[in-house]
Design a protein around this motif. Structure first.
Motif, PDB file in Angstrom:
ATOM      1  N   UNK A  83       0.399 -18.989  16.696  1.00 18.41           N
ATOM      2  CA  UNK A  83      -0.041 -17.637  17.062  1.00 18.41           C
ATOM      3  C   UNK A  83      -0.799 -16.989  15.917  1.00 18.41           C
ATOM      4  N   UNK A  84      -2.089 -16.716  16.154  1.00 16.50           N
ATOM      5  CA  UNK A  84      -2.911 -16.116  15.102  1.00 16.50           C
ATOM      6  C   UNK A  84      -2.973 -14.598  15.226  1.00 16.50           C
ATOM      7  N   UNK A 104       5.251 -10.238   7.561  1.00 18.36           N
ATOM      8  CA  UNK A 104       4.800 -10.737   6.261  1.00 18.36           C
ATOM      9  C   UNK A 104       6.035 -11.054   5.437  1.00 18.36           C
ATOM     10  N   UNK A 141       3.041 -15.934  -0.153  1.00 17.93           N
ATOM     11  CA  UNK A 141       3.206 -15.007   0.970  1.00 17.93           C
ATOM     12  C   UNK A 141       2.803 -15.709   2.267  1.00 17.93           C
ATOM     13  N   UNK A 142       3.576 -15.482   3.314  1.00 15.27           N
ATOM     14  CA  UNK A 142       3.247 -16.051   4.625  1.00 15.27           C
ATOM     15  C   UNK A 142       3.087 -14.921   5.631  1.00 15.27           C
ATOM     16  N   UNK A 143       2.081 -15.042   6.470  1.00 23.14           N
ATOM     17  CA  UNK A 143       1.849 -14.055   7.526  1.00 23.14           C
ATOM     18  C   UNK A 143       2.040 -14.742   8.882  1.00 23.14           C
ATOM     19  N   UNK A 164       2.885 -14.009  13.313  1.00 21.52           N
ATOM     20  CA  UNK A 164       2.881 -13.052  14.420  1.00 21.52           C
ATOM     21  C   UNK A 164       3.864 -13.543  15.483  1.00 21.52           C
ATOM     22  N   UNK A 197       1.727 -29.007 -14.823  1.00 15.77           N
ATOM     23  CA  UNK A 197       2.744 -28.808 -13.800  1.00 15.77           C
ATOM     24  C   UNK A 197       3.746 -29.951 -13.895  1.00 15.77           C
ATOM     25  N   UNK A 213       2.780 -32.253  -6.905  1.00 17.30           N
ATOM     26  CA  UNK A 213       1.923 -32.434  -8.083  1.00 17.30           C
ATOM     27  C   UNK A 213       1.512 -31.107  -8.718  1.00 17.30           C
ATOM     28  N   UNK A 214       1.746 -30.018  -8.025  1.00 17.12           N
ATOM     29  CA  UNK A 214       1.445 -28.714  -8.619  1.00 17.12           C
ATOM     30  C   UNK A 214       2.717 -28.091  -9.198  1.00 17.12           C
ATOM     31  N   UNK A 265      -3.663 -12.671   2.289  1.00 18.69           N
ATOM     32  CA  UNK A 265      -2.906 -13.650   3.057  1.00 18.69           C
ATOM     33  C   UNK A 265      -3.122 -13.412   4.540  1.00 18.69           C
ATOM     34  N   UNK A 266      -3.383 -14.485   5.277  1.00 17.05           N
ATOM     35  CA  UNK A 266      -3.617 -14.370   6.717  1.00 17.05           C
ATOM     36  C   UNK A 266      -2.851 -15.463   7.441  1.00 17.05           C
ATOM     37  N   UNK A 267      -2.993 -15.471   8.759  1.00 14.01           N
ATOM     38  CA  UNK A 267      -2.474 -16.565   9.580  1.00 14.01           C
ATOM     39  C   UNK A 267      -2.908 -17.914   9.003  1.00 14.01           C
ATOM     40  N   UNK A 323      -4.217 -18.674   5.854  1.00 21.11           N
ATOM     41  CA  UNK A 323      -3.749 -18.989   4.497  1.00 21.11           C
ATOM     42  C   UNK A 323      -2.283 -19.400   4.547  1.00 21.11           C
ATOM     43  N   UNK A 324      -1.517 -18.810   5.471  1.00 23.01           N
ATOM     44  CA  UNK A 324      -0.095 -19.130   5.584  1.00 23.01           C
ATOM     45  C   UNK A 324       0.124 -20.553   6.069  1.00 23.01           C
ATOM     46  N   UNK A 325      -0.904 -21.158   6.643  1.00 22.25           N
ATOM     47  CA  UNK A 325      -0.779 -22.523   7.152  1.00 22.25           C
ATOM     48  C   UNK A 325      -1.624 -23.502   6.349  1.00 22.25           C
ATOM     49  N   UNK A 333      -3.868 -25.800   0.808  1.00 25.63           N
ATOM     50  CA  UNK A 333      -4.272 -25.194  -0.460  1.00 25.63           C
ATOM     51  C   UNK A 333      -4.761 -23.778  -0.178  1.00 25.63           C
ATOM     52  N   UNK A 393      -6.227 -17.821  -3.954  1.00 24.02           N
ATOM     53  CA  UNK A 393      -6.303 -16.361  -3.793  1.00 24.02           C
ATOM     54  C   UNK A 393      -7.268 -15.817  -4.837  1.00 24.02           C
ATOM     55  N   UNK A 440      -4.919 -25.531 -11.882  1.00 32.36           N
ATOM     56  CA  UNK A 440      -4.452 -26.696 -11.115  1.00 32.36           C
ATOM     57  C   UNK A 440      -4.707 -26.521  -9.619  1.00 32.36           C
ATOM     58  N   UNK A 441      -4.698 -25.273  -9.165  1.00 37.46           N
ATOM     59  CA  UNK A 441      -4.971 -25.031  -7.750  1.00 37.46           C
ATOM     60  C   UNK A 441      -6.437 -25.336  -7.416  1.00 37.46           C
ATOM     61  N   UNK A 461      -6.857 -29.174  -7.508  1.00 38.35           N
ATOM     62  CA  UNK A 461      -6.252 -29.872  -6.367  1.00 38.35           C
ATOM     63  C   UNK A 461      -7.046 -29.631  -5.077  1.00 38.35           C
ATOM     64  N   UNK A 489       0.816  -8.951   2.074  1.00 38.08           N
ATOM     65  CA  UNK A 489      -0.295  -9.894   2.239  1.00 38.08           C
ATOM     66  C   UNK A 489      -1.474  -9.537   1.337  1.00 38.08           C
TER      67      UNK A 489
END
Lengths: 279, 764
Positions: free
Chosen positions: A13-14, A53, A60-62, A64, A211, A233-234, B225-227, B229-231, B234, B237, B296-297, B300, B684
């Protein structure tokens, strides 16, 4: 017999709002008697979309969550409702009779999921009726399901093991109802619901510019469950799908370095940030 | 059953502004009952959207039959800003416009009338036919500082590889993902966008989700952060406006680590050594410092993209809004060229209109045939900015907006006296520096606005208003990019006419050859698509309205090997060297650095540390809501109910420091002005930025002077300057990099008001 359900895959769900709008389009200004009177122009969200959020720092994860009537097997809204005001069809769809529910605010107040709305003009409670009128008319799915561009919503019969929805639920194996503690046993099921997580990043005290890949991280819950992972690896690790309110003991270890241990009381998703392992 | 399940007929059509307002392409089914559209659905047989639509589409009936919609032409009868308009006939409207424009032409020349549009949708054809038939060189995206929306990217791609590219989601094939030629990208890089919310530039956001479901992984570059980026596997930001540094750093890593496609570079690229040398100026540590992304981000993510072919890049408007936007786009496009992801399945494919049919003439000979022998020289030398920017003189037919607004006020190098404003709400929408654009438009003797509803622009400056038809009420056609499809009218609403009809009627009055060639709009369509054996009627009656080319120059892949990309039919790319130009010969010709480079935003922590102390937050405007298209739809109740307020999205840590609560109204302000916004606490958001959605005015408020629907209270472009255009003339609008601060509202403090300006209206 049938038990109609909507299976909602939150990972897909976007938050586009199509389900929200489809519901408005279907119900505002349109009566579907005997099932429902029109939705008022303003104020009702029979299909709502909650933005969640979670996290801290850069983790951070968003997400819906489409939220509507859960079509419970034991609907809490029926408690104290007049005879016939709240009824369940043979296919499991829970409906309010616009006549018999008139004036009964308790129907709205008793809903644990907060998905029943009050229609001031008609003096009745209203909510999602899984588009029963459409199904009667031979349509294959309610409007919200039809409108979802990423198929986050799937409609079908849970009692039919060969239905698409039953197969999908069986295949995924991780669908669950919202708030099982209410004991309402909803028909609507969800997967990938946002749950608290713990993240962190590991480096070694004498190699601060690199890392730390492959550190062992153990997460023990006060409830007894235990999870284990290694940093990528990070140098990142992540424990998903944890439970709110529990204490988690996080132990990070790497050969040749001292263990790092911390206890996290999980009130929300947490990022432990940079963890430096000392020699 | 209620009315919406009873219908007389279903009309299949294609969505393309107005209505949903968007860049369009979706196949749509319009259910008609008693000559009214009662229900709208995505067409499940249409390969573009497979039956899907969006909230704005589902609210179309509310838009079409809105009680405040313009239904017939209007003329202003009071003073500008008094909101007094009177109904007139189309004949009177056309006659007045013809007469007034001709008077100005006689006195000042045709260049004194500008033809302004908003973001490019189904308008390029209509407005260019009118603009050039009248004889003006000044077709302009008025207000869009640096023309910072896709044009910089299109320019850069044209210079580098001879044509624009898009991320390949199988959109060039009727069978889409199931076409045997297609391959799924291993990664999609989403650079500066939330594609689901906006459906940009002939690209449906849900296609990314389609790919994800089939196994594609994501790399996201975004300050927010969005739908997506959360999925993402990599997520980088990034500090707003530093995308150029990131792209240069990624190029450097790809070259240093030999992650590029050596064979492709050897055979098909020009200037590799020079590029490699330039990239050395962008080592990882430096790039990390500039962008705020951990080393590193970056490493990668770059490795994942460059070493997993095929992978694609899908990018957004923040690229254009970087300082030196053209150059940033140049750098990013080199990423897919170097890594062998150009015009291959699942990579970035060269995007050409279906059958190479364009809906209006681009090429010189066609232009001369229609508008006369001298047209090209005239417009290429005369349009605002052509003398300063060779990009403008040689690439696309648009005048430079930052220079145009000055010219409208100061009359130099020549006077501008009238504006034709179509598909754009300048003052409620894209115009940076609202005050300046208000002054400029007020200074005009005569303004015509073509639109669907009153908005700050119609109220403040319109002398004549013409009612535009929605896509459900018009005939049109589309080849952006594939398929070739038609827009098929279902109903008529009021006396509304399509942009095409309106403009062709006027074009006929100014240019006899238009009258002769195109007595109806269908004549125009049939002329443009006729060479391929199609007619408008045939497409409608025999093809469900759309047809995909199955082979030829508009179908991928690897067309550079077969000579399908060049006019002369030789293998290679349509560039001066015939190769992908890592070192751009066109840029050298245009006095621009032939190699990409990074430039710091004009205002920032690093560029203006003193200013930063006072205004310590970066104001990122332009976040898209799936419920609104830019400045539209705030008057559509169903849409508004989901996103009711002009917001500022702020990280809770910032709010805590300032003692501001979630839900509180605050001033977002800088040295240029202030706007009132309702706080949404959002983790976010990066702690250094605030998100301030654009296009906010309140249709429910008073529309007359000085209120203008509260545009001066809420429109964030009061804080955005003009004049930061890139050295190409394209790109650099500071919509995402301006500094600001938040301040609590005191009860007695008034919002800003429109400035007192000269009213240049000549009464008639």
């Amino acid at each position: 017999m049938a038990r109609y359900s909507i299976a909602i895959d939150v990972s897909r769900c976007s938050g586009c709002g199509s389900c929200f709008l489809a519901c408005k389009d279907e119900y505002i200004g349109n009566d579907y008697l005997p099932y429902s009177l029109a939705q008022p122009e303003q104020g009702h969200k029979w299909m709502d979309l909650k933005e969640i959020e979670q996290g801290e720092n850069s983790k951070v994860k968003v997400n819906y969550i489409p939220l509507m009537c859960q079509h419970c097997e034991n609907p809490p809204c029926a408690k104290n409702a007049p005879e016939g005001a709240v009824y369940t069809r043979e296919d499991g769809i829970v409906l309010f009779d616009p006549e018999k529910s008139k004036g009964c605010r308790e129907i709205m107040e008793n809903c644990c999921y907060g998905v029943v709305f009050w229609n001031e003009k008609e003096n009745i409670p209203q909510k999602c009726g899984m588009c029963a009128h459409m199904l009667d008319n031979g349509e294959k799915a309610p409007r919200c399901v039809e409108s979802c561009p990423s198929k986050a919503l799937l409609f079908g019969d849970l009692d039919d093991p060969n239905s698409e929805i039953s197969q999908y639920i069986a295949q995924r194996g991780d669908f669950a109802v919202l708030n099982p503690e209410y004991g309402a046993n909803p028909s609507v099921v969800y997967r990938a619901l946002p749950s608290p997580f713990i993240t962190g990043e590991v480096i070694l005290s004498d190699k601060m510019s690199e890392c730390c890949e492959g550190a062992k991280v153990v997460c023990e819950c006060s409830c007894g469950s235990k999870f284990e992972t290694t940093t990528d690896f990070m140098g990142d690790f992540q424990f998903k799908h944890l439970k709110e309110g529990q204490d988690y003991t996080i132990t990070v270890s790497y050969p040749g370095y001292k263990d790092f241990t911390t206890i996290v009381t999980l009130d929300k998703a947490r990022d432990l940030g940079l963890i430096v392992l000392a020699k | 059953m209620c009315d919406k399940y009873k219908f007389d007929n279903v009309v299949r059509s294609t969505a393309w502004s107005p209505g949903p307002g968007c860049h369009g392409g979706c196949g749509v089914k319009l259910y008609v009952k008693d000559n009214k559209v009662v229900r709208v659905e995505g067409d499940e047989e249409h390969p573009f959207n497979h039956g899907r639509s969006c909230p704005r589409m589902m609210a179309l009936t509310q838009y079409m039959y809105h009680p405040e919609r313009f239904l017939y032409p209007l003329k202003r009868v009071g003073k500008r800003g008094e909101g007094k308009f009177e109904r007139i006939s189309w004949d009177e409207a056309f006659d007045t416009i013809e007469q007034r424009f001709n008077e100005i032409k006689e006195k000042y020349g045709p260049e004194a009338v500008i033809f302004a549009q908003g973001t490019g949708r189904d308008i390029g054809g209509a407005i260019s036919f009118l603009c050039y038939s009248f004889g003006s060189p000044n077709w302009v995206q008025l207000g869009l500082s640096g023309q910072s929306c896709y044009t910089p990217r299109l320019g850069a791609m044209t210079m580098v590889q001879g044509a624009p590219c898009v991320a390949d989601c199988g959109q060039f094939f009727e069978k889409r993902y199931d076409d045997e030629r297609y391959q799924l990208p291993k990664y999609i890089v989403i650079w500066g966008q939330d594609p689901s919310a906006g459906c940009p530039d002939a690209f449906m956001g849900a296609w990314v989700v389609d790919c994800m479901k089939r196994g594609t992984k994501l790399i996201c570059i975004d300050p927010r952060n969005t739908f997506y980026t959360s999925r993402a596997e990599h997520f980088l930001q990034i500090r707003p406006g530093t995308d150029g540094a990131l792209a240069m750093g990624m190029l450097n890593l790809i070259i240093e680590n030999k992650w590029y496609d050596a064979e492709f570079v050897e055979k098909w690229c020009h200037g590799f050594e020079e590029l490699a040398e330039r990239c050395k100026e962008y080592p990882l540590q430096k790039v990390s410092q500039i962008t705020g992304i951990p080393q590193e981000d970056i490493f990668a993510a770059t490795k994942a993209y460059a070493t997993n072919n095929p992978s694609s890049i899908h990018w957004g408007v923040p690229i254009d809004m970087c300082p030196e936007g053209t150059t940033v786009a140049q750098a990013i496009s080199l990423l897919w060229c170097l890594t062998g992801n150009l015009d291959v399945p699942g990579g970035n494919v060269i995007a050409r209109p279906a059958f190479l049919i364009t809906t209006y003439p681009y090429d010189t000979q066609q232009m001369k045939d229609l508008y006369g022998e001298g047209i090209m020289d005239f417009i290429n030398t005369k349009r605002a900015g052509a003398d300063q920017y060779k990009y403008l003189a040689n690439f696309r037919g648009w005048a430079q907006p930052d220079l145009m607004v000055q010219q409208m006020i100061y009359g130099k190098p020549y006077p501008i006296k009238a504006a034709w404003i179509q598909t754009t709400n300048v003052l409620g929408g894209q115009a940076a520096d609202l005050n300046k654009h208000y002054e400029a438009l007020m200074n005009m003797e005569f303004n015509v606005v073509v639109d669907t509803f009153h908005n700050p622009t119609t109220m403040a400056v319109a002398d004549i208003i013409l009612p535009a038809a929605t896509f459900a009420e018009k005939e049109s056609f589309r080849t952006w990019y594939t398929p070739l499809q038609i827009i098929n009218p279902a109903v008529q609403v009021g006396e509304c006419k399509s942009d095409w009809e309106i403009n062709l009627e006027l074009a006929r009055r100014f240019n006899p050859s238009i009258r002769e060639k195109y007595p109806t709009f269908q004549h125009l369509v049939n002329e443009r698509i006729g060479a391929h054996g199609f007619t408008y009627q045939k497409l409608r009656d025999e093809h469900n309205g759309w047809v995909y080319p199955t082979e030829g120059p508009s179908v991928p892949y690897k067309r550079y090997e077969t000579g399908l990309l060049r006019r002369d039919g030789k293998p290679g790319f349509e560039t001066p060297t015939g190769k992908v130009e890592l070192w751009s010969t066109r840029h050298e010709e245009f006095d621009i650095d032939p190699l990409p480079f990074y430039k710091e935003p004009p205002e920032s922590e690093l560029a203006t540390p003193e200013l930063f102390k006072e205004y310590p937050l970066v104001m990122v405007t332009g976040k898209r809501s799936p419920l609104y298209f830019h400045a539209e739809h705030r008057n559509i109740p169903w849409l508004r109910s989901k996103d009711p307020y002009p917001k500022v999205e702020v990280n809770p840590k910032v709010l805590k420091e300032l003692g501001i609560s979630d839900g509180e109204w605050v001033w977002v302000e800088n040295q240029r002005g202030k706007v009132l916004r309702k706080v949404k606490a959002s983790i976010a958001m990066d702690e250094k930025c605030v998100s301030v959605p654009h296009g906010w005015w309140l249709p429910e408020e008073k529309g007359t002077y000085p209120d203008f629907f509260k545009a001066w209270t809420h429109n964030c472009n009061l804080l955005v300057p003009v004049g930061n255009q890139s050295s190409s003339g394209y790109g650099g609008g500071a919509y995402k990099t301006t500094l600001c601060r938040l301040r609590k509202v005191s009860p007695d403090e008034m919002p800003m008001l429109p400035p007192e300006v000269h009213d240049g209206a000549k009464e008639f």
